[in-house]
Structures are given as structure tokens and as C-alpha cells.
Motif scaffolding. Structure first.
Motif, PDB file in Angstrom:
ATOM      1  N   ARG A   1     -32.061 -15.282 -59.792  1.00 34.61           N
ATOM      2  CA  ARG A   1     -32.780 -13.694 -59.136  1.00 34.61           C
ATOM      3  C   ARG A   1     -31.608 -13.143 -58.765  1.00 34.61           C
ATOM      4  O   ARG A   1     -31.515 -12.313 -58.702  1.00 34.61           O
ATOM      5  CB  ARG A   1     -34.191 -13.639 -59.633  1.00 34.61           C
ATOM      6  CG  ARG A   1     -34.454 -12.463 -59.692  1.00 34.61           C
ATOM      7  CD  ARG A   1     -36.091 -12.020 -59.028  1.00 34.61           C
ATOM      8  NE  ARG A   1     -36.913 -13.729 -59.909  1.00 34.61           N
ATOM      9  CZ  ARG A   1     -37.090 -13.161 -61.505  1.00 34.61           C
ATOM     10  NH1 ARG A   1     -37.250 -11.695 -61.863  1.00 34.61           N
ATOM     11  NH2 ARG A   1     -38.264 -14.170 -62.182  1.00 34.61           N
ATOM     12  N   ARG A   2     -31.676 -13.512 -57.598  1.00 28.50           N
ATOM     13  CA  ARG A   2     -30.896 -12.998 -56.692  1.00 28.50           C
ATOM     14  C   ARG A   2     -29.269 -12.648 -56.453  1.00 28.50           C
ATOM     15  O   ARG A   2     -29.166 -11.342 -56.899  1.00 28.50           O
ATOM     16  CB  ARG A   2     -31.340 -13.868 -54.966  1.00 28.50           C
ATOM     17  CG  ARG A   2     -32.631 -13.791 -54.484  1.00 28.50           C
ATOM     18  CD  ARG A   2     -32.984 -13.915 -52.750  1.00 28.50           C
ATOM     19  NE  ARG A   2     -33.954 -14.030 -52.180  1.00 28.50           N
ATOM     20  CZ  ARG A   2     -34.229 -12.523 -51.640  1.00 28.50           C
ATOM     21  NH1 ARG A   2     -33.380 -11.633 -51.542  1.00 28.50           N
ATOM     22  NH2 ARG A   2     -35.294 -12.095 -50.775  1.00 28.50           N
ATOM     23  N   LEU A   3     -29.008 -13.631 -57.143  1.00 24.90           N
ATOM     24  CA  LEU A   3     -27.818 -13.658 -57.732  1.00 24.90           C
ATOM     25  C   LEU A   3     -27.467 -12.319 -58.643  1.00 24.90           C
ATOM     26  O   LEU A   3     -26.743 -11.066 -58.719  1.00 24.90           O
ATOM     27  CB  LEU A   3     -27.253 -14.764 -58.273  1.00 24.90           C
ATOM     28  CG  LEU A   3     -27.186 -15.971 -57.440  1.00 24.90           C
ATOM     29  CD1 LEU A   3     -26.308 -17.477 -57.933  1.00 24.90           C
ATOM     30  CD2 LEU A   3     -25.536 -15.933 -56.252  1.00 24.90           C
TER      31      LEU A   3
ATOM     32  N   PRO B   1     -29.749 -13.031 -41.061  1.00 21.41           N
ATOM     33  CA  PRO B   1     -30.607 -13.034 -41.110  1.00 21.41           C
ATOM     34  C   PRO B   1     -31.145 -12.050 -42.358  1.00 21.41           C
ATOM     35  O   PRO B   1     -32.059 -11.679 -43.224  1.00 21.41           O
ATOM     36  CB  PRO B   1     -31.550 -13.248 -40.347  1.00 21.41           C
ATOM     37  CG  PRO B   1     -30.165 -14.027 -39.225  1.00 21.41           C
ATOM     38  CD  PRO B   1     -29.197 -13.001 -39.655  1.00 21.41           C
ATOM     39  N   ALA B   2     -31.362 -11.182 -42.412  1.00 24.93           N
ATOM     40  CA  ALA B   2     -31.319  -9.788 -42.166  1.00 24.93           C
ATOM     41  C   ALA B   2     -30.834  -9.212 -43.455  1.00 24.93           C
ATOM     42  O   ALA B   2     -31.142  -8.423 -44.468  1.00 24.93           O
ATOM     43  CB  ALA B   2     -31.214  -8.744 -41.458  1.00 24.93           C
ATOM     44  N   ALA B   3     -29.159  -9.875 -43.624  1.00 30.57           N
ATOM     45  CA  ALA B   3     -28.865  -9.782 -45.647  1.00 30.57           C
ATOM     46  C   ALA B   3     -29.438  -9.780 -46.654  1.00 30.57           C
ATOM     47  O   ALA B   3     -29.744  -8.830 -47.545  1.00 30.57           O
ATOM     48  CB  ALA B   3     -27.398 -10.464 -45.450  1.00 30.57           C
ATOM     49  N   ARG B   4     -30.923 -10.446 -46.537  1.00 30.13           N
ATOM     50  CA  ARG B   4     -31.281 -10.724 -47.917  1.00 30.13           C
ATOM     51  C   ARG B   4     -32.512  -9.437 -48.192  1.00 30.13           C
ATOM     52  O   ARG B   4     -33.016  -9.479 -49.108  1.00 30.13           O
ATOM     53  CB  ARG B   4     -32.231 -11.490 -48.090  1.00 30.13           C
ATOM     54  CG  ARG B   4     -30.885 -12.849 -47.799  1.00 30.13           C
ATOM     55  CD  ARG B   4     -31.331 -14.658 -48.365  1.00 30.13           C
ATOM     56  NE  ARG B   4     -32.651 -14.065 -49.280  1.00 30.13           N
ATOM     57  CZ  ARG B   4     -33.274 -15.529 -49.560  1.00 30.13           C
ATOM     58  NH1 ARG B   4     -31.794 -17.068 -48.892  1.00 30.13           N
ATOM     59  NH2 ARG B   4     -34.008 -15.841 -50.449  1.00 30.13           N
ATOM     60  N   GLU B   5     -32.330  -8.811 -46.962  1.00 28.93           N
ATOM     61  CA  GLU B   5     -33.266  -7.408 -47.548  1.00 28.93           C
ATOM     62  C   GLU B   5     -32.579  -6.677 -47.823  1.00 28.93           C
ATOM     63  O   GLU B   5     -33.494  -5.473 -48.460  1.00 28.93           O
ATOM     64  CB  GLU B   5     -33.437  -7.543 -46.066  1.00 28.93           C
ATOM     65  CG  GLU B   5     -34.629  -8.514 -44.767  1.00 28.93           C
ATOM     66  CD  GLU B   5     -35.220  -9.100 -46.347  1.00 28.93           C
ATOM     67  OE1 GLU B   5     -36.255  -8.402 -46.732  1.00 28.93           O
ATOM     68  OE2 GLU B   5     -35.750  -9.856 -45.862  1.00 28.93           O
ATOM     69  N   HIS B   6     -30.860  -6.577 -49.046  1.00 33.75           N
ATOM     70  CA  HIS B   6     -30.086  -5.034 -49.217  1.00 33.75           C
ATOM     71  C   HIS B   6     -29.657  -5.242 -49.746  1.00 33.75           C
ATOM     72  O   HIS B   6     -29.573  -6.401 -50.336  1.00 33.75           O
ATOM     73  CB  HIS B   6     -29.282  -4.671 -47.589  1.00 33.75           C
ATOM     74  CG  HIS B   6     -30.185  -4.711 -46.053  1.00 33.75           C
ATOM     75  ND1 HIS B   6     -30.975  -3.114 -45.988  1.00 33.75           N
ATOM     76  CD2 HIS B   6     -30.429  -4.694 -45.672  1.00 33.75           C
ATOM     77  CE1 HIS B   6     -31.296  -3.248 -44.881  1.00 33.75           C
ATOM     78  NE2 HIS B   6     -31.438  -4.265 -44.683  1.00 33.75           N
ATOM     79  N   PHE B   7     -29.790  -4.323 -50.827  1.00 36.80           N
ATOM     80  CA  PHE B   7     -28.487  -4.706 -51.456  1.00 36.80           C
ATOM     81  C   PHE B   7     -27.167  -4.590 -51.479  1.00 36.80           C
ATOM     82  O   PHE B   7     -26.391  -3.684 -50.569  1.00 36.80           O
ATOM     83  CB  PHE B   7     -28.900  -4.013 -52.812  1.00 36.80           C
ATOM     84  CG  PHE B   7     -27.594  -3.797 -53.679  1.00 36.80           C
ATOM     85  CD1 PHE B   7     -27.912  -3.705 -54.412  1.00 36.80           C
ATOM     86  CD2 PHE B   7     -26.273  -2.396 -53.714  1.00 36.80           C
ATOM     87  CE1 PHE B   7     -26.697  -3.616 -55.835  1.00 36.80           C
ATOM     88  CE2 PHE B   7     -25.732  -2.294 -54.318  1.00 36.80           C
ATOM     89  CZ  PHE B   7     -25.247  -3.095 -55.608  1.00 36.80           C
ATOM     90  N   HIS B   8     -26.252  -5.769 -51.362  1.00 43.50           N
ATOM     91  CA  HIS B   8     -24.656  -6.270 -50.887  1.00 43.50           C
ATOM     92  C   HIS B   8     -24.268  -6.409 -52.023  1.00 43.50           C
ATOM     93  O   HIS B   8     -24.486  -7.568 -53.463  1.00 43.50           O
ATOM     94  CB  HIS B   8     -25.004  -6.789 -49.563  1.00 43.50           C
ATOM     95  CG  HIS B   8     -23.028  -6.568 -49.417  1.00 43.50           C
ATOM     96  ND1 HIS B   8     -23.150  -6.016 -48.807  1.00 43.50           N
ATOM     97  CD2 HIS B   8     -22.759  -7.981 -49.832  1.00 43.50           C
ATOM     98  CE1 HIS B   8     -21.837  -6.315 -48.266  1.00 43.50           C
ATOM     99  NE2 HIS B   8     -20.862  -7.686 -48.547  1.00 43.50           N
TER     100      HIS B   8
ATOM    101  N   THR C   1     -28.826  -9.137 -54.090  1.00 42.35           N
ATOM    102  CA  THR C   1     -29.716  -9.723 -52.933  1.00 42.35           C
ATOM    103  C   THR C   1     -29.541 -10.939 -52.223  1.00 42.35           C
ATOM    104  O   THR C   1     -30.601 -11.343 -51.839  1.00 42.35           O
ATOM    105  CB  THR C   1     -31.193  -9.182 -53.041  1.00 42.35           C
ATOM    106  OG1 THR C   1     -31.965 -10.538 -53.983  1.00 42.35           O
ATOM    107  CG2 THR C   1     -31.253  -7.946 -53.726  1.00 42.35           C
ATOM    108  N   ALA C   2     -28.528 -11.694 -52.506  1.00 44.78           N
ATOM    109  CA  ALA C   2     -28.000 -13.490 -51.899  1.00 44.78           C
ATOM    110  C   ALA C   2     -27.831 -12.843 -50.360  1.00 44.78           C
ATOM    111  O   ALA C   2     -27.862 -13.842 -50.465  1.00 44.78           O
ATOM    112  CB  ALA C   2     -27.975 -14.030 -53.203  1.00 44.78           C
TER     113      ALA C   2
ATOM    114  N   VAL D   1     -18.330 -12.620 -55.752  1.00 46.38           N
ATOM    115  CA  VAL D   1     -18.767 -13.822 -55.871  1.00 46.38           C
ATOM    116  C   VAL D   1     -20.100 -14.649 -56.171  1.00 46.38           C
ATOM    117  O   VAL D   1     -20.457 -15.888 -56.868  1.00 46.38           O
ATOM    118  CB  VAL D   1     -18.194 -14.771 -54.824  1.00 46.38           C
ATOM    119  CG1 VAL D   1     -17.109 -14.452 -54.313  1.00 46.38           C
ATOM    120  CG2 VAL D   1     -18.971 -14.707 -53.751  1.00 46.38           C
ATOM    121  N   GLY D   2     -20.971 -13.922 -56.218  1.00 54.57           N
ATOM    122  CA  GLY D   2     -22.536 -14.501 -57.000  1.00 54.57           C
ATOM    123  C   GLY D   2     -22.360 -14.712 -58.405  1.00 54.57           C
ATOM    124  O   GLY D   2     -23.383 -15.213 -58.785  1.00 54.57           O
TER     125      GLY D   2
END
Length: 379
Positions: free
Chosen positions: A115-117, A148-155, A121-122, A159-160
Motif C-alpha cells: 500500500r505504501r509503495l 525516519p521522517a520520510a514516510r510521513e510525506h509523499f515522495h 509513502t514508503a 523504484v517503488g
């Protein structure tokens, strides 16, 4: 399956207004040609080509030419993954390593779910064009460091989606292209679409272009040259399609997962795909004096925008030598797809698509932005 094209007098006026605008705007962008599809829930309103599919051969672009659609491919991958979820073959909230045990995302990366991929949001890197193929990029992930904060954002992460393509292959035992043919293209009658692009397919496709000089910004009148050709089958941008076929895909989002009598996913599954799960979404363009995009958030493989009073499914696609844009207005039941052979960093397809949306919702007499300066702000 043949797609009926029913054109009324008003439809002719609408198509003529858009074609006139495309002709006016094209000289201000590094685009040689492209094609457009306009649809509503029940039919294809109009499809047409513009400019040249191949400048060197003088080949006029038509609605049947194949163009690389870039990251719009991610919406197809999402449908495949969600189909497999509905069949009980995968769990969207399971870690990707449950299906790809060889994957190593780096020592400090927490478990990454499918789901995160799907929603970017992974916290994974976007990817690198310089690495030769998807497996090399996935192997390289073991050397990355994730904040550690990366998953709180849309990036946004190509590769996902490469990982998701490998999940489809692992679970179905089929190549991604074959899974698309059997599960999506075939049922929807998208008979000319490709789920991979090899040398054998090159003659079927429009030619991509980019500025002849890479040391200065392109300006109107500057020369263009043929873009480098790449073989592609990675799931972040693997599809080539035509305006006729992509009309079916736009209608898929307007018809709750069904086009004509063909159903690809259940209404509830499409609703899951169209639920915004990321805090943010893709950066979007605003036409000068056009409606404001009130929000842009990412769902599962698609971007969701609130444009004025409209809830819209959108997605852009940028490849080497090609740029595309999809917009499906679920509030008004109309949609547009624009395919071009402009290099992917130039959003001319998005500008044309948003102008078409104005015409579709406001009628052939809608005021369109000046062709020489159509953009206002980034939303």
C-alpha cells in the motif's frame, strides 16, 4: 472490440476549438506532434492527431499512433495489484518482502507495505535514469539511507513501482506485459496497447524528440532532434498506447471500473484505488485565469485533484522524448487524454489536457488562456 465514436454538432465545435488551440500553442513548446482523446462516461466523443508522428519521414500523427505514456502506466500496475488483492493472492498491508524475499531496502528502512509503495509513502528514492534496468536499481536500494521522517510525506518513487511490477510477476508467474494483456488490455478492448517496449515494437510507435542543444534552455524556434530510444519493461513507465485505446482507460475511471460491458475491477475496488492516502500529491499546473486546484493528493497509482467543484483523477507521464497527461472528471463525467512526442520534462500535454477540461465542462465557447503564455502558477 470496436469503440463507437458518436459525434454531435456540439462535439464537432468542441473538437474544432481544441484542435485550433493545439495548433496555436504547439509552436511555443518543443513538440512535434501528438494525439488527443475526449470522452464521457458512455462514449468516446472525439479522437484526433496533430502535427507529426515522425518528422524525418513526414508521417502525420493520427489517433492510432502509439506513444509512450510514461508514469500513467502506474495506474495500470495499481489495477493489477488490486485485482490480485481481491483474488486473495496478496495483502496490500503485507511487507513487500513477503512476496520478494530477496529485496533489501537498507539497514534502517522499516518494513514497506504494498500500500505504501502504491501511494509513494514508503520513503524510497525516486530512482536514477543512469542505471540500466529495474533489477539493477532494486539491487542498489540496499545501499540507500532512509530518513525516519520520510514516510510521513509523499515522495514520488519510480523504484517503488518497479518493486510492484516484480510482485505481480512473482505472484502470477507471468511477465508484467502478459498480465496486462490478459487482465486489462484484453477485457477493455485496448488491442493496440503494449505493456513493454522492445526494438521489435519501435516501428509501431511515434518518434520521440528533445531539444537539439542541452547546454541552454529551449526557446521557441530552437532546433529539435530525435531522442534516444530505450527498451522498457519496468513497471514505473512500461506502457505505450494510442488515443483510441487510452479513451477506454479514461472511461474506466468515469465508469466505476467498467467500460461498456467489460468490468476490470469492482466498484469498491476502484473506490479503494481512488481514496487519497498520501498527505500530498503531484505538483500540478494552473492555467492562467483557470480554476484553482484546491487539493492534490495521491491515492493508489493515481493522483486525485479537487479542481474547482470537480473531483478529478489525474496523472502525468514523462519519458525520454514523450510526455502525456490523463484527466478524468468524475463529477462532470468527462475526460481527456493527451499524448505527445515532446520530451517528458515539458508539460505541454498537461496544458492541452487542462484546456480540454475547460472546453468539456464549460462548452466550446470557453475562454482559454493565451497560447503564448498559458500558465499562471504552480498549485
Amino acid at each position: 472490440m470496436t469503440v463507437p465514436v458518436a459525434v454531435s454538432a456540439d462535439d464537432h465545435r468542441l473538437s474544432a476549438a481544441l484542435a485550433e488551440y493545439v495548433a496555436a500553442i504547439a509552436p511555443h513548446w518543443p513538440v512535434v506532434g501528438g494525439s488527443v482523446a475526449l470522452v464521457d462516461r458512455d462514449r468516446t466523443i472525439s479522437t484526433f492527431g496533430f502535427g507529426l508522428a515522425d518528422r524525418e519521414r513526414g508521417e502525420v500523427s493520427t489517433r492510432d499512433h502509439l506513444f509512450q505514456i510514461g508514469s500513467i502506466s502506474k495506474s495500470f500496475v495499481s489495477v493489477l495489484v488490486n485485482q490480485l488483492c481481491d483474488e486473495g493472492l496478496i495483502d496490500l498491508d503485507a511487507p513487500v518482502t513477503a512476496y520478494l524475499p530477496w529485496v533489501d531496502l537498507g539497514a534502517n528502512t522499516p518494513e514497506v507495505t504494498l500500500r505504501r509503495l502504491l501511494s509513494h509513502t514508503a520513503g524510497l528514492v525516486m530512482g536514477a535514469d543512469a542505471v540500466p534496468d529495474d533489477m539493477a536499481q532494486l539491487w542498489q536500494l540496499r545501499t540507500t539511507v532512509v530518513s525516519p521522517a520520510a514516510r510521513e510525506h509523499f515522495h514520488y518513487s519510480n523504484v517503488g513501482y518497479m518493486l510492484l511490477g516484480q510482485v505481480v510477476r512473482a505472484v502470477t508467474g507471468a511477465r508484467l506485459a502478459d498480465a496486462l494483456d490478459r487482465r486489462v488490455f484484453g477485457p477493455l478492448g485496448m488491442s493496440h496497447s503494449l505493456g513493454r517496449m522492445g526494438q521489435i515494437d519501435r516501428s509501431r510507435m511515434a518518434t520521440g524528440y528533445w531539444p537539439a542543444r542541452d547546454d541552454i534552455p529551449w526557446a521557441p524556434g530552437d532546433a529539435l532532434s530525435t531522442a534516444t530510444w530505450f527498451e522498457i519493461d519496468a513497471a514505473d513507465g512500461n506502457v505505450a498506447s494510442s488515443a483510441v485505446d487510452m479513451a477506454q482507460w479514461a472511461r474506466f475511471f468515469l465508469g466505476d471500473g467498467q467500460v461498456g460491458g467489460a468490468r476490470v475491477v469492482a466498484p469498491g475496488t476502484l473506490e479503494r484505488i481512488l481514496t487519497a492516502t498520501a498527505a500530498e500529491g503531484e505538483t500540478v499546473l494552473r492555467l492562467r485565469d483557470g480554476p484553482m486546484t484546491r487539493s492534490s493528493r495521491y491515492g493508489l497509482g493515481v493522483n486525485l485533484e479537487q479542481i474547482g467543484d470537480s473531483t478529478c483523477v489525474t496523472h502525468g507521464g514523462g519519458m525520454v522524448g514523450f510526455g502525456s497527461f490523463l484527466l478524468a472528471d468524475r463529477t462532470h463525467g468527462v475526460g481527456v487524454v493527451v499524448l505527445t512526442n515532446a520530451n517528458g520534462c515539458y508539460p505541454v500535454a498537461q496544458v492541452i489536457a487542462r484546456a480540454a477540461h475547460l472546453l468539456l465542462t464549460q462548452g466550446p465557447g470557453a475562454a482559454l488562456p493565451p497560447a503564448a503564455d498559458p500558465l499562471d502558477t504552480f498549485s
